[in-house]
Design an enzyme around this catalytic site. Structure first.
Site, PDB file in Angstrom:
ATOM      1  N   CYS A  23      -7.937  13.604 -15.372  1.00 10.35           N
ATOM      2  CA  CYS A  23      -7.479  11.765 -16.065  1.00 10.35           C
ATOM      3  C   CYS A  23      -8.823  10.797 -16.971  1.00 10.35           C
ATOM      4  O   CYS A  23      -8.066  10.222 -17.601  1.00 10.35           O
ATOM      5  CB  CYS A  23      -7.355  11.076 -15.024  1.00 10.35           C
TER       6      CYS A  23
ATOM      7  N   ASN B 184       0.985   7.337 -12.907  1.00 14.22           N
ATOM      8  CA  ASN B 184      -0.285   8.039 -12.862  1.00 14.22           C
ATOM      9  C   ASN B 184       0.056   9.200 -14.493  1.00 14.22           C
ATOM     10  O   ASN B 184       0.884  10.050 -13.550  1.00 14.22           O
ATOM     11  CB  ASN B 184      -1.103   8.399 -12.249  1.00 14.22           C
TER      12      ASN B 184
ATOM     13  N   HIS C  50      -7.613   3.181 -16.579  1.00 17.16           N
ATOM     14  CA  HIS C  50      -6.599   4.153 -16.239  1.00 17.16           C
ATOM     15  C   HIS C  50      -6.148   4.257 -15.062  1.00 17.16           C
ATOM     16  O   HIS C  50      -6.107   3.148 -14.481  1.00 17.16           O
ATOM     17  CB  HIS C  50      -7.260   5.547 -16.108  1.00 17.16           C
TER      18      HIS C  50
HETATM   19  O1  UT7 Z   1      -5.610   9.267 -11.402  1.00 20.65           O
HETATM   20  C1  UT7 Z   1      -7.139  10.402 -10.647  1.00 20.65           C
HETATM   21  C2  UT7 Z   1      -7.396  10.012  -9.737  1.00 20.65           C
HETATM   22  N1  UT7 Z   1      -7.024   9.592  -7.825  1.00 20.65           N
HETATM   23  C3  UT7 Z   1      -7.208   8.533  -8.282  1.00 20.65           C
HETATM   24  O2  UT7 Z   1      -7.784   7.634  -8.455  1.00 20.65           O
HETATM   25  C4  UT7 Z   1      -5.797   8.455  -6.730  1.00 20.65           C
HETATM   26  C5  UT7 Z   1      -7.379   8.243  -5.520  1.00 20.65           C
HETATM   27  N2  UT7 Z   1      -6.721   7.744  -4.077  1.00 20.65           N
HETATM   28  C6  UT7 Z   1      -5.422   6.889  -3.858  1.00 20.65           C
HETATM   29  O3  UT7 Z   1      -4.531   6.913  -4.860  1.00 20.65           O
HETATM   30  C7  UT7 Z   1      -4.572   7.231  -2.883  1.00 20.65           C
HETATM   31  O4  UT7 Z   1      -5.662   7.783  -1.513  1.00 20.65           O
HETATM   32  C8  UT7 Z   1      -3.024   7.838  -2.757  1.00 20.65           C
HETATM   33  C9  UT7 Z   1      -2.449   6.742  -2.799  1.00 20.65           C
HETATM   34  C10 UT7 Z   1      -3.502   8.715  -3.145  1.00 20.65           C
HETATM   35  C11 UT7 Z   1      -3.508   7.616  -1.101  1.00 20.65           C
HETATM   36  O5  UT7 Z   1      -3.326   5.960  -0.142  1.00 20.65           O
HETATM   37  P1  UT7 Z   1      -4.596   6.039   0.387  1.00 20.65           P
HETATM   38  O6  UT7 Z   1      -3.746   3.916   0.944  1.00 20.65           O
HETATM   39  O7  UT7 Z   1      -5.528   6.637   0.365  1.00 20.65           O
HETATM   40  O8  UT7 Z   1      -3.369   6.671   1.569  1.00 20.65           O
HETATM   41  P2  UT7 Z   1      -3.680   7.441   2.455  1.00 20.65           P
HETATM   42  O9  UT7 Z   1      -3.431   9.539   1.697  1.00 20.65           O
HETATM   43  O10 UT7 Z   1      -5.038   7.698   3.441  1.00 20.65           O
HETATM   44  O11 UT7 Z   1      -2.075   8.048   3.381  1.00 20.65           O
HETATM   45  C12 UT7 Z   1      -2.221   6.374   5.047  1.00 20.65           C
HETATM   46  C13 UT7 Z   1      -0.715   6.976   5.181  1.00 20.65           C
HETATM   47  C14 UT7 Z   1      -1.102   8.979   6.113  1.00 20.65           C
HETATM   48  O12 UT7 Z   1      -0.329   8.639   6.737  1.00 20.65           O
HETATM   49  P3  UT7 Z   1      -1.315   8.281   8.418  1.00 20.65           P
HETATM   50  O13 UT7 Z   1      -1.634  10.060   8.962  1.00 20.65           O
HETATM   51  O14 UT7 Z   1      -2.262   7.444   8.994  1.00 20.65           O
HETATM   52  O15 UT7 Z   1       0.108   8.319   9.688  1.00 20.65           O
HETATM   53  C15 UT7 Z   1      -0.583   9.140   5.157  1.00 20.65           C
HETATM   54  O16 UT7 Z   1       1.022  10.460   5.664  1.00 20.65           O
HETATM   55  O17 UT7 Z   1       0.258   6.836   4.566  1.00 20.65           O
HETATM   56  C16 UT7 Z   1       0.748   8.290   4.940  1.00 20.65           C
HETATM   57  N3  UT7 Z   1       1.949   8.314   3.636  1.00 20.65           N
HETATM   58  C17 UT7 Z   1       2.556   8.197   3.197  1.00 20.65           C
HETATM   59  N4  UT7 Z   1       3.653   7.333   3.587  1.00 20.65           N
HETATM   60  C18 UT7 Z   1       4.972   6.979   2.959  1.00 20.65           C
HETATM   61  C19 UT7 Z   1       0.757   9.174   2.131  1.00 20.65           C
HETATM   62  N5  UT7 Z   1       1.608   9.496   1.193  1.00 20.65           N
HETATM   63  C20 UT7 Z   1       2.919   8.678   1.905  1.00 20.65           C
HETATM   64  C21 UT7 Z   1       4.317   8.235   0.729  1.00 20.65           C
HETATM   65  N6  UT7 Z   1       4.901   7.379   1.461  1.00 20.65           N
HETATM   66  N7  UT7 Z   1       4.175   8.643  -0.552  1.00 20.65           N
END
Ligand code: UT7
Length: 334
Positions: free
Chosen positions: A116, A286, A256
């Protein structure tokens, strides 16, 4: 030291027609518009459809638009660099494929993979060639067909990414415009948190790598988030401080576009008003190395010569960085 600076003199882009919105995604995996909008800020993303359509198809269209807008002939190009994590194939370089498609016969061309941060790293590389005085017209292509490496059964990654291609022209100037300063950083510990394992020399493609899903993006989202949110803001503030820039001196932040929460946190640390931040994540998601130039392309009409602009990115590797530049021209070039 040379008094030649490298200035962006044009921007081209191409986004595929097909729009994959959150409603359609929620019929493919267990997700919702509410979750994606509140956690990431994406409404829809573009997807390149069609058999055997590699990223060079989009990259060539972006370059063609750039050549037209800047009234440049392909044989004037000295160097074409392409940042991508989704090359048409491991080799030859996608830069060469794009150059051939648009009729660039001279110069030399190669790819850079910095995930990225690809646009930041590649623009810095191009800057060095231009500032040497030997290269007059350099194109930086940032093109990504993320849909080719996304697992559309994995709800944790498939809402995040989209396809797009961009191309900017970099030329020498002796005016006080163009790239003024940059900071580029890497930390290899990040390699454990965001990757695509299959198809390289470590895990060559096999039935097993396919069965194990190794040809798709894998991300430990919360860990990447934690690093991105601090490191992108750190370098953005550092470059402001060492150039004596206050928030009111800046015309734009071009961040980004990985997550609206990361963008907001970076702008807050810089003390910037939200209206000075280019944000199009809602419409394109993204697009990896293409996000920053895609913003420049969309906002080009509003930009003015001399505008102070900071570009900032964070990505896999980890890689991150920022560029402070003074914009080179008024409005768009069409
Ligand atoms: O561009 C390159 C660099 N990349 C980045 O900068 C990305 C950085 N990371 C992020 O932006 C975030 O971590 C994400 C958008 C990828 C994920 O968001 P988050 O708030 O960190 O969510 P999480 O991974 O902690 O997941 C929270 C919950 C989980 O459920 P439980 O375990 O709490 O029951 C996931 O299973 O949300 C669930 N979840 C979803 N639910 C509905 C994960 N993806 C989804 C989804 N829809 N698409």
């Amino acid at each position: 030291m040379s008094n030649i600076k490298a200035v962006i003199t044009g921007v081209g882009a191409y986004v595929p027609e097909y729009v994959l919105n959150n409603h359609e995604l929620s019929q493919m995996v267990d997700t919702s518009d509410e979750w994606i909008m509140s956690r990431v800020g994406i409404k829809e993303r573009r997807i390149l459809k069609g058999e055997n359509q590699g990223v060079s198809v989009m990259g060539a269209k972006a370059v063609e638009e750039l050549l037209k807008k800047t009234n440049t002939s392909p044989d004037e190009i000295d160097l074409l660099l392409c940042s991508t994590v989704t090359p048409d194939m491991p080799f030859p370089p996608t830069a060469n494929i794009i150059a051939d498609k648009v009729g660039i016969k001279g110069g030399f061309h190669f790819d850079i993979n910095a995930a990225c941060s690809g646009f930041i790293y590649t623009l810095i590389t191009a800057q060095k060639f231009v500032e040497s005085g030997q290269y007059k017209k350099v194109i930086v292509v940032s093109a990504e067909k993320m849909s080719s490496i996304v697992d559309y059964t994995d709800r944790t990654t498939c809402p995040l990414f989209g396809d797009a291609a961009t191309a900017v022209m970099l030329e020498p100037t002796t005016e006080n415009i163009g790239i003024q300063d940059y900071i580029a950083r890497s930390d290899g510990m990040g390699r454990n948190h965001l990757y695509l394992q299959g198809g390289g020399s470590c895990f060559p493609a096999s039935h097993q790598t396919v069965d194990e899903g190794k040809h798709f993006i894998w991300q430990d989202g919360p860990t990447v988030f934690k690093h991105a949110v601090s490191k992108m803001a750190d370098v953005s503030v550092e470059i402001m401080e060492r150039n004596n820039l206050k928030a009111e001196d800046l015309s734009w932040l071009v961040p980004h576009q990985a997550n609206l929460r990361i963008i907001d946190a970076t702008a807050r640390r810089m003390g910037l008003d939200p209206e000075k931040v280019m944000i199009n994540i809602e419409r394109y998601g993204n697009t990896t190395s293409a996000t920053i130039p895609l913003c420049l392309w969309e906002w080009e009409k509003q930009l003015k010569k001399g505008d102070n602009i900071i570009l900032s990115a964070f990505g896999a590797g980890f890689t991150w960085g920022t560029i402070y530049l003074k914009w080179g021209y008024d409005g768009d070039k069409l």
